[in-house]
Design a protein around this motif. Structure first.
Motif, mmCIF file in Angstrom:
data_model
loop_
_atom_site.group_PDB
_atom_site.id
_atom_site.type_symbol
_atom_site.label_atom_id
_atom_site.label_comp_id
_atom_site.label_asym_id
_atom_site.label_seq_id
_atom_site.Cartn_x
_atom_site.Cartn_y
_atom_site.Cartn_z
ATOM 1 N N LYS A 1 0.712 -0.748 -0.014
ATOM 2 C CA LYS A 1 -0.229 0.197 0.266
ATOM 3 C C LYS A 1 1.210 1.461 0.028
ATOM 4 C CE LYS A 1 -3.131 2.616 2.577
ATOM 5 N NZ LYS A 1 -4.306 3.431 1.588
ATOM 6 N N LYS A 2 1.646 1.308 0.923
ATOM 7 C CA LYS A 2 2.690 2.810 1.504
ATOM 8 C C LYS A 2 3.229 3.002 -0.595
ATOM 9 C CE LYS A 2 5.939 4.841 3.887
ATOM 10 N NZ LYS A 2 6.729 4.659 5.096
ATOM 11 N N GLU A 3 4.012 2.240 -0.791
ATOM 12 C CA GLU A 3 4.519 2.118 -2.478
ATOM 13 C C GLU A 3 3.461 2.471 -3.800
ATOM 14 O OE1 GLU A 3 7.240 -1.484 -3.389
ATOM 15 O OE2 GLU A 3 8.354 -1.229 -1.071
ATOM 16 N N GLN A 4 2.459 1.201 -3.518
ATOM 17 C CA GLN A 4 1.548 2.126 -4.163
ATOM 18 C C GLN A 4 0.994 3.652 -4.212
ATOM 19 O OE1 GLN A 4 -2.774 -0.148 -4.947
ATOM 20 N NE2 GLN A 4 -1.207 -1.605 -5.516
ATOM 21 N N LYS B 1 -9.062 1.273 -4.339
ATOM 22 C CA LYS B 1 -9.677 2.329 -2.699
ATOM 23 C C LYS B 1 -8.169 2.953 -3.113
ATOM 24 C CE LYS B 1 -12.530 -1.026 -0.593
ATOM 25 N NZ LYS B 1 -12.366 -2.073 0.375
ATOM 26 N N ASN B 2 -6.867 2.614 -2.699
ATOM 27 C CA ASN B 2 -6.052 3.720 -3.029
ATOM 28 C C ASN B 2 -5.801 4.562 -3.886
ATOM 29 O OD1 ASN B 2 -4.195 2.121 -0.711
ATOM 30 N ND2 ASN B 2 -3.675 0.599 -2.214
ATOM 31 N N MET B 3 -6.404 4.695 -5.440
ATOM 32 C CA MET B 3 -6.377 5.061 -6.273
ATOM 33 C C MET B 3 -7.513 6.340 -5.612
ATOM 34 S SD MET B 3 -6.727 3.537 -10.386
ATOM 35 C CE MET B 3 -5.222 2.720 -10.497
ATOM 36 N N GLN B 4 -8.779 5.823 -5.226
ATOM 37 C CA GLN B 4 -9.463 6.699 -4.555
ATOM 38 C C GLN B 4 -8.777 7.992 -3.226
ATOM 39 O OE1 GLN B 4 -12.447 4.923 -1.598
ATOM 40 N NE2 GLN B 4 -13.805 5.687 -2.760
ATOM 41 N N GLU C 1 -3.590 -5.415 -13.645
ATOM 42 C CA GLU C 1 -3.938 -5.844 -11.939
ATOM 43 C C GLU C 1 -4.503 -7.342 -11.682
ATOM 44 O OE1 GLU C 1 -2.868 -6.031 -9.300
ATOM 45 O OE2 GLU C 1 -3.062 -4.023 -8.517
ATOM 46 N N SER C 2 -4.427 -7.701 -10.536
ATOM 47 C CA SER C 2 -4.238 -8.966 -10.918
ATOM 48 C C SER C 2 -5.825 -8.421 -9.965
ATOM 49 C CB SER C 2 -4.033 -9.716 -9.469
ATOM 50 O OG SER C 2 -4.925 -10.742 -8.452
ATOM 51 N N PRO C 3 -7.042 -10.013 -10.260
ATOM 52 C CA PRO C 3 -8.190 -9.950 -9.846
ATOM 53 C C PRO C 3 -8.407 -9.779 -8.443
ATOM 54 C CG PRO C 3 -8.202 -12.364 -10.342
ATOM 55 C CD PRO C 3 -6.753 -11.088 -11.425
ATOM 56 N N TYR C 4 -7.802 -10.105 -7.450
ATOM 57 C CA TYR C 4 -7.687 -10.516 -6.564
ATOM 58 C C TYR C 4 -6.838 -9.394 -5.452
ATOM 59 C CZ TYR C 4 -7.656 -14.875 -7.801
ATOM 60 O OH TYR C 4 -7.842 -16.514 -8.724
ATOM 61 N N ARG C 5 -6.295 -8.135 -6.228
ATOM 62 C CA ARG C 5 -5.907 -6.802 -5.739
ATOM 63 C C ARG C 5 -6.201 -5.396 -6.162
ATOM 64 N NH1 ARG C 5 -0.532 -10.393 -7.149
ATOM 65 N NH2 ARG C 5 -0.779 -8.724 -8.192
ATOM 66 N N ALA D 1 2.384 13.901 1.625
ATOM 67 C CA ALA D 1 2.673 14.035 0.385
ATOM 68 C C ALA D 1 1.365 12.862 -0.495
ATOM 69 C CB ALA D 1 4.174 14.102 -0.308
ATOM 70 N N VAL D 2 1.993 11.469 0.256
ATOM 71 C CA VAL D 2 0.942 10.650 -0.241
ATOM 72 C C VAL D 2 0.161 10.415 0.089
ATOM 73 C CG1 VAL D 2 0.711 7.856 0.829
ATOM 74 C CG2 VAL D 2 2.715 8.571 -0.054
ATOM 75 N N GLU D 3 -0.685 11.246 1.181
ATOM 76 C CA GLU D 3 -2.239 11.694 1.657
ATOM 77 C C GLU D 3 -3.135 12.742 1.194
ATOM 78 O OE1 GLU D 3 -1.637 11.734 5.930
ATOM 79 O OE2 GLU D 3 -1.408 9.980 6.105
#
Length: 290
Positions: free
Chosen positions: A151-154, A182-185, A172-176, A271-273
């Motif tokens: 998550k942090k790196e993504q 959600k990270n894009m959101q 992307e994998s269907p499992y991820r 910056a990430v947040e």
């Protein structure tokens, strides 16, 4: 400077052919691809068992050698030696264009260094196939491939992409894919248009079109199967890097420092947040002029 004439001149070595294979539907194999695989001395395959099914289907009787992420360091010199002796080699991945997500790139570089001709055949590729049917702007686009899994790196990678105004293409994998959305959101916001393309060229091919928010809601009740291509619209200007007040950013950094983080770590987290580059937060926090 390296000049290559692919089909003219005296051939002192063999040729490396980069041959795309179907991403699902065997009918997408081209006449040229089949002819090339039948004509070479050796086929370098990501997974020989997987490729053998393709070879059997088209009655191709050529020897294979594996070339994958676990053996490429020793395998690439062996293949180059065979090419230098005049043998021609076709390199294939399990699906689509070679070198995108397999070690073909290392073999290409080694061949270029030794002045061995490298010939790429056109053919199936999931990113472009999905893009032109997605409904998102087809150009400009940025093909990213696989995002980091953690998550942090993504989120850090997504923050670097936030200001891009071109359509973004990810594998992307269907499992991820739900977690990735959600990270894009978190970084892009939920109102960007996005498309999930699943099982491309196969009988269960499916396009899921909506905003990031809508796709997240859909995936809360639906389960995806098969490899996915995820496309996201670019920044249309409504997500200005100045949308977060400078004072607010500085306060966020100070709050994190009070909790024990170093200024460097605090700036990176803020910056990430907020989905902006850490250099921008650094500039604002230290009161530096652009």
């Amino acid at each position: 400077m390296n000049k290559q004439k692919s089909f003219k001149g005296t051939k002192e070595t063999g040729t490396l052919y980069l041959v795309p294979t179907p991403i699902g539907n065997l009918e997408d194999m081209t006449f040229r691809a089949v002819k090339t695989l039948k004509s070479v001395d050796l086929i370098a395959s990501e997974d020989t068992r997987n490729t053998q099914k393709l070879l059997n289907h088209f009655d191709i009787q050529v020897t294979q050698k594996s070339l994958h992420e676990y053996n490429y360091k020793e395998r690439v010199p062996q293949l180059v030696e065979q090419l230098l002796l005049g043998e021609s080699i076709a390199q294939v991945s399990d699906a689509g264009m070679p070198s995108i997500s397999d070690p073909g790139h290392e073999l290409v570089l080694a061949c270029i260094e030794k002045k061995i001709p490298v010939v790429s055949l056109p053919g199936p590729t999931a990113g472009m196939t999905a893009l032109i049917a997605s409904g998102l702007l087809p150009q400009p686009f940025l093909f990213y491939g696989f995002l980091p899994r953690k998550k942090k790196e993504q989120t850090s990678s997504l923050a670097d992409l936030k200001q891009q105004d071109c359509t973004l293409i990810f594998y992307e994998s269907p499992y991820r894919v739900a977690a990735t959305l959600k990270n894009m959101q978190e970084v892009f916001g939920g109102q960007r248009n996005a498309v999930i393309c699943r099982e491309l060229t196969k009988i269960h091919e499916e396009y899921l079109r909506g905003t990031i928010d809508e796709l997240i809601m859909y995936l809360e009740e639906a389960e995806l199967k098969g490899e996915c291509c995820l496309l996201v619209s670019g920044n249309d200007g409504s997500e200005s890097k100045d949308s977060v007040p400078e004072g607010s950013l500085k306060e966020q950094v100070e709050q994190k420092i009070q909790k024990g983080l170093s200024s460097k770590a605090a700036i990176k987290e803020v910056a990430v947040e907020n989905g902006i580059k850490k250099q921008e937060v650094y500039r604002l926090y230290h009161g530096l002029e652009e």
